[in-house]
Design a protein around this motif. Structure first.
Motif, short mmCIF file in Angstrom:
data_model
loop_
_atom_site.label_atom_id
_atom_site.label_comp_id
_atom_site.label_asym_id
_atom_site.label_seq_id
_atom_site.Cartn_x
_atom_site.Cartn_y
_atom_site.Cartn_z
N LEU A 29 0.95 -1.17 -0.29
CA LEU A 29 0.07 -0.03 -0.06
C LEU A 29 0.67 1.21 -0.09
O LEU A 29 0.54 2.20 -0.78
CB LEU A 29 -1.00 0.12 1.39
N ALA A 30 2.06 1.05 0.91
CA ALA A 30 2.68 2.29 0.59
C ALA A 30 3.56 2.68 -0.50
O ALA A 30 3.70 3.88 -0.96
CB ALA A 30 3.90 2.08 1.97
N LYS A 31 3.61 1.73 -1.35
CA LYS A 31 4.29 2.21 -2.64
C LYS A 31 3.29 2.70 -3.57
O LYS A 31 3.73 3.37 -4.50
CB LYS A 31 4.52 0.47 -3.32
N PHE A 32 1.90 2.78 -3.21
CA PHE A 32 0.76 3.35 -3.98
C PHE A 32 0.74 4.80 -3.18
O PHE A 32 -0.31 5.66 -3.58
CB PHE A 32 -0.40 2.74 -4.15
N GLY A 33 1.12 5.02 -2.10
CA GLY A 33 0.94 6.25 -1.09
C GLY A 33 -0.35 6.12 -0.45
O GLY A 33 -0.92 7.19 -0.01
N VAL A 34 -0.82 5.05 -0.23
CA VAL A 34 -2.11 4.50 0.30
C VAL A 34 -1.77 4.60 1.98
O VAL A 34 -1.07 3.37 2.48
CB VAL A 34 -2.79 3.37 -0.15
N GLY A 35 -2.17 5.13 2.99
CA GLY A 35 -1.95 4.98 4.30
C GLY A 35 -2.90 3.79 4.82
O GLY A 35 -3.87 3.58 4.27
N SER A 36 -2.13 3.16 5.73
CA SER A 36 -2.74 2.19 6.37
C SER A 36 -2.44 1.89 7.93
O SER A 36 -1.45 2.72 8.41
CB SER A 36 -2.27 0.85 5.65
N GLU A 37 -3.23 1.27 8.68
CA GLU A 37 -2.84 1.04 10.22
C GLU A 37 -2.93 -0.40 10.21
O GLU A 37 -3.63 -1.18 9.58
CB GLU A 37 -3.68 1.74 11.17
N SER A 38 -1.86 -0.76 11.11
CA SER A 38 -2.04 -2.38 11.48
C SER A 38 -2.35 -2.51 12.90
O SER A 38 -1.76 -1.89 13.80
CB SER A 38 -0.74 -3.11 11.04
N ARG A 39 -2.94 -3.81 13.21
CA ARG A 39 -3.36 -4.10 14.66
C ARG A 39 -3.57 -5.63 14.67
O ARG A 39 -4.02 -6.28 13.51
CB ARG A 39 -4.67 -3.78 14.73
N VAL A 40 -3.06 -5.98 15.93
CA VAL A 40 -3.37 -7.57 16.36
C VAL A 40 -4.75 -7.62 16.96
O VAL A 40 -4.73 -6.65 17.95
CB VAL A 40 -2.37 -7.96 17.11
N LEU A 41 -5.70 -7.85 16.60
CA LEU A 41 -7.05 -8.18 17.11
C LEU A 41 -7.55 -9.51 16.97
O LEU A 41 -7.74 -10.21 15.71
CB LEU A 41 -7.89 -7.54 16.62
N SER A 42 -7.83 -10.42 17.98
CA SER A 42 -8.37 -11.75 17.74
C SER A 42 -9.64 -12.04 17.96
O SER A 42 -10.14 -11.39 18.97
CB SER A 42 -7.46 -12.75 18.85
#
Length: 164
Positions: A29-42
């Motif tokens: 996503l970063a290669k396309f300039g798209v922001g993201s957030e990552s989380r661990v959630l079960s």
């Protein structure tokens, strides 16, 4: 968070052990300039936190959720049950069954609760990220052009390959 200040894609995983595979989504996503957030959630070990996070995602500007999990792999289904945003499920190879159990759990959603399911592992994660870009590109011409350029570059690379 990746290159854009405003995350548009949430990358979720059932445990930290999935991060080595799931990090490919944020990098793509970063290669396309798209922001993201990552989380661990079960879905099993932190269900209340998962529901709270997913239900608040749209209000925070998230437009797509990528959910990766191995083993029983109910994460994508639990996510989809709590939002109308697109959910892209990625089975992770984390068990004795080499991800087949995760694939079946992710792909076998009941009618009315859709989860788009991708290949097991790294290829699936990268394709989920690229599909996220394609979904976002429907209303963002700059992303559409970046995606077209990416595809042209892929074609150029493959056509340049020589066999001896």
């Amino acid at each position: 968070m990746s290159s854009n200040d405003k995350p548009l894609v949430a990358i979720l995983m059932g445990s930290k052990s999935d991060w080595e595979t799931m990090r490919q989504a944020g990098e793509t996503l970063a290669k396309f300039g798209v922001g993201s957030e990552s989380r661990v959630l079960s879905a099993h070990r932190s269900p209340d936190a998962l529901v709270e996070y997913v239900r608040s995602a749209e209000g925070r500007g998230i437009e797509i959720l990528i959910a990766g999990a191995g083993g029983a792999a109910h994460l994508a289904g639990a996510v989809a049950a709590n939002t109308t945003l697109p959910v892209l499920g990625v089975p992770i190879d984390s068990s004795a069954l080499k991800g087949l159990d995760a694939l079946l759990a992710t792909v076998q959603m009941p009618a009315g609760v859709p989860v788009a399911t991708f290949a097991i592992g790294k290829a699936g994660v990268i394709n989920a990220a690229l599909q996220s870009v394609a979904i976002l590109a429907v209303s963002r011409p700059d992303l559409r052009e970046k995606l077209k350029a990416y595809r042209r570059d892929q074609a150029t690379r493959i056509l340049a390959e020589k066999l001896e």
